[in-house]
Design a protein around this motif. Sequence first.
Motif, mmCIF file in Angstrom:
data_model
loop_
_atom_site.group_PDB
_atom_site.id
_atom_site.type_symbol
_atom_site.label_atom_id
_atom_site.label_comp_id
_atom_site.label_asym_id
_atom_site.label_seq_id
_atom_site.Cartn_x
_atom_site.Cartn_y
_atom_site.Cartn_z
ATOM 1 N N THR A 24 20.741 30.767 51.321
ATOM 2 C CA THR A 24 21.008 30.226 49.986
ATOM 3 C C THR A 24 22.520 30.264 49.796
ATOM 4 O O THR A 24 23.145 31.299 50.036
ATOM 5 C CB THR A 24 20.323 31.082 48.898
ATOM 6 N N ALA A 25 23.088 29.135 49.383
ATOM 7 C CA ALA A 25 24.541 29.060 49.215
ATOM 8 C C ALA A 25 24.845 28.660 47.775
ATOM 9 O O ALA A 25 24.324 27.678 47.271
ATOM 10 C CB ALA A 25 25.134 28.048 50.189
ATOM 11 N N GLY A 46 31.996 27.299 49.164
ATOM 12 C CA GLY A 46 33.067 26.341 49.491
ATOM 13 C C GLY A 46 32.551 25.229 50.374
ATOM 14 O O GLY A 46 31.574 24.554 50.044
ATOM 15 N N SER A 47 33.154 25.061 51.548
ATOM 16 C CA SER A 47 32.713 24.019 52.491
ATOM 17 C C SER A 47 31.368 24.369 53.118
ATOM 18 O O SER A 47 30.795 23.556 53.851
ATOM 19 C CB SER A 47 33.749 23.858 53.604
ATOM 20 N N GLY A 48 30.889 25.588 52.890
ATOM 21 C CA GLY A 48 29.627 26.038 53.499
ATOM 22 C C GLY A 48 29.876 26.795 54.792
ATOM 23 O O GLY A 48 28.928 27.112 55.522
ATOM 24 N N ALA A 49 31.134 27.106 55.069
ATOM 25 C CA ALA A 49 31.506 27.669 56.373
ATOM 26 C C ALA A 49 30.631 28.855 56.802
ATOM 27 O O ALA A 49 29.996 28.814 57.867
ATOM 28 C CB ALA A 49 32.976 28.082 56.361
ATOM 29 N N ILE A 50 30.578 29.894 55.967
ATOM 30 C CA ILE A 50 29.849 31.108 56.369
ATOM 31 C C ILE A 50 28.353 30.812 56.439
ATOM 32 O O ILE A 50 27.679 31.145 57.429
ATOM 33 C CB ILE A 50 30.112 32.264 55.375
ATOM 34 N N ALA A 51 27.837 30.164 55.397
ATOM 35 C CA ALA A 51 26.405 29.867 55.316
ATOM 36 C C ALA A 51 25.954 29.052 56.530
ATOM 37 O O ALA A 51 24.924 29.341 57.152
ATOM 38 C CB ALA A 51 26.112 29.093 54.030
ATOM 39 N N GLU A 98 12.900 46.537 63.567
ATOM 40 C CA GLU A 98 11.543 46.114 63.192
ATOM 41 C C GLU A 98 10.755 45.638 64.402
ATOM 42 O O GLU A 98 9.594 45.266 64.285
ATOM 43 C CB GLU A 98 11.622 45.007 62.127
ATOM 44 N N ASN A 99 11.467 45.606 65.551
ATOM 45 C CA ASN A 99 10.834 45.199 66.793
ATOM 46 C C ASN A 99 10.173 43.830 66.692
ATOM 47 O O ASN A 99 9.105 43.591 67.227
ATOM 48 C CB ASN A 99 9.806 46.263 67.206
ATOM 49 N N ASN A 100 10.806 42.966 65.929
ATOM 50 C CA ASN A 100 10.220 41.642 65.713
ATOM 51 C C ASN A 100 11.334 40.608 65.774
ATOM 52 O O ASN A 100 12.002 40.325 64.785
ATOM 53 C CB ASN A 100 9.515 41.613 64.349
ATOM 54 N N LEU A 101 11.542 40.044 66.967
ATOM 55 C CA LEU A 101 12.654 39.108 67.152
ATOM 56 C C LEU A 101 12.396 37.777 66.460
ATOM 57 O O LEU A 101 13.302 36.979 66.283
ATOM 58 C CB LEU A 101 12.918 38.899 68.649
ATOM 59 N N ASN A 102 11.159 37.539 66.052
ATOM 60 C CA ASN A 102 10.860 36.255 65.415
ATOM 61 C C ASN A 102 10.863 36.310 63.891
ATOM 62 O O ASN A 102 10.665 35.303 63.242
ATOM 63 C CB ASN A 102 9.481 35.748 65.873
ATOM 64 N N SER A 103 11.109 37.531 63.350
ATOM 65 C CA SER A 103 11.032 37.621 61.891
ATOM 66 C C SER A 103 12.171 36.789 61.275
ATOM 67 O O SER A 103 13.251 36.675 61.843
ATOM 68 C CB SER A 103 11.141 39.067 61.442
ATOM 69 N N SER A 104 11.921 36.226 60.120
ATOM 70 C CA SER A 104 12.960 35.395 59.520
ATOM 71 C C SER A 104 13.832 36.273 58.636
ATOM 72 O O SER A 104 13.394 37.300 58.113
ATOM 73 C CB SER A 104 12.325 34.274 58.714
ATOM 74 N N SER A 105 15.091 35.870 58.499
ATOM 75 C CA SER A 105 15.964 36.647 57.633
ATOM 76 C C SER A 105 16.485 35.762 56.515
ATOM 77 O O SER A 105 16.638 34.542 56.691
ATOM 78 C CB SER A 105 17.121 37.244 58.427
ATOM 79 N N LYS A 106 16.755 36.404 55.389
ATOM 80 C CA LYS A 106 17.254 35.659 54.228
ATOM 81 C C LYS A 106 18.692 36.075 53.962
ATOM 82 O O LYS A 106 19.023 37.260 53.921
ATOM 83 C CB LYS A 106 16.370 35.939 53.019
ATOM 84 N N ILE A 107 19.514 35.038 53.807
ATOM 85 C CA ILE A 107 20.955 35.277 53.642
ATOM 86 C C ILE A 107 21.420 34.574 52.375
ATOM 87 O O ILE A 107 20.966 33.463 52.066
ATOM 88 C CB ILE A 107 21.718 34.721 54.867
ATOM 89 N N LEU A 108 22.343 35.226 51.672
ATOM 90 C CA LEU A 108 22.935 34.623 50.473
ATOM 91 C C LEU A 108 24.443 34.554 50.668
ATOM 92 O O LEU A 108 25.077 35.564 50.995
ATOM 93 C CB LEU A 108 22.594 35.502 49.256
ATOM 94 N N ASP A 109 25.027 33.374 50.476
ATOM 95 C CA ASP A 109 26.481 33.205 50.578
ATOM 96 C C ASP A 109 27.011 32.819 49.203
ATOM 97 O O ASP A 109 26.672 31.760 48.671
ATOM 98 C CB ASP A 109 26.802 32.117 51.618
ATOM 99 N N LEU A 110 27.856 33.683 48.643
ATOM 100 C CA LEU A 110 28.353 33.465 47.280
ATOM 101 C C LEU A 110 29.744 32.839 47.305
ATOM 102 O O LEU A 110 30.663 33.391 47.906
ATOM 103 C CB LEU A 110 28.401 34.801 46.542
#
Length: 285
Positions: free
Chosen positions: A144-145, A126-131, A111-123
């Motif tokens: 979102t966790a 647990g301790s939140g490790a991946i998120a 997207e040639n946009n290093l400042n764009s934000s990304s949305k991540i979902l961790d299902l």
Amino acid sequence: MKSIKELLNSTSLNKIDARVLLGHLIEVHLCWPKSALISKDTDELPDQVIKAWHEYERRRLEGEPVAYILGFKSFYNIDLQVAPGVLIPRPETELLVEIAIAHIQQISNIENNLNSSSKILDLGTGSGAIALALAHNVPNAYVTAVDISPDALKIAQSNSQLLGLSDRLEFRHGSWLEPLQASSQFDVIVSNPPYIKSGDPHLREGDLRFEPTNALTDHEDGLSPYKIIFNQSKAHLAPRGLLLVEHGYDQSQILKQLLELEGYEDIQTHFDLAGISRALSAKLS
Ligand code: GLN
């Protein structure tokens, strides 16, 4: 009075565990660096440290995992609080973090946009490790966790505060994708679900005996969480979005078939440091 050398020579604990536990005690009680395990190994230790050591030694000999005794575990490049309400993060799960980061970088390059934000979902956070590892390493990621265990969510939330990541983390209580709004879309959906088969002898061995059973097994064939995740994620993947799951050493083939049946494409196998197929990623067309 005893020295580090004497304690380490006389314990029946595994050598690495003993050094990790004693290294932590001298750091906390005496503000000595871990290197003092060598450089000060003949200095006499105060009674208070010896007493704390014997308590740690007793707990470990009874089988309690080192991470629960210390109350924390390092994962990727962060430290997480852990307690018996959450699975202890495993080194092989760091693979999911690496793959997710590479994917996000790839999208922002396209997207040639290093400042764009990304949305991540961790299902099943647990301790939140991946998120939290993702939020910590991807400065413009909003994560979102989800977890069904209130105990786990409490620990994950506390970890996000300790790491100063609360403003980019959102926690949801519930089963897999159920607590999400129908319109939510994510660039990465990631999960390390409970994938051990019901009755697997490993559940009765070693550290696993002390971990929450619901974080380890689905009490069925080990596949039930994937069926739900694969199906429900289709409505929540953004264009170019990546679905990414960890799995057991023998589940790669069957999970690939399940992904194909659900219509996923670009299905890729990822191997852990032991060379075992450990994760699968997939996209929608
Ligand atoms: N990887 C863990 C183990 O084998 C299992 C955790 C899980 O089911 N996600 O001990």
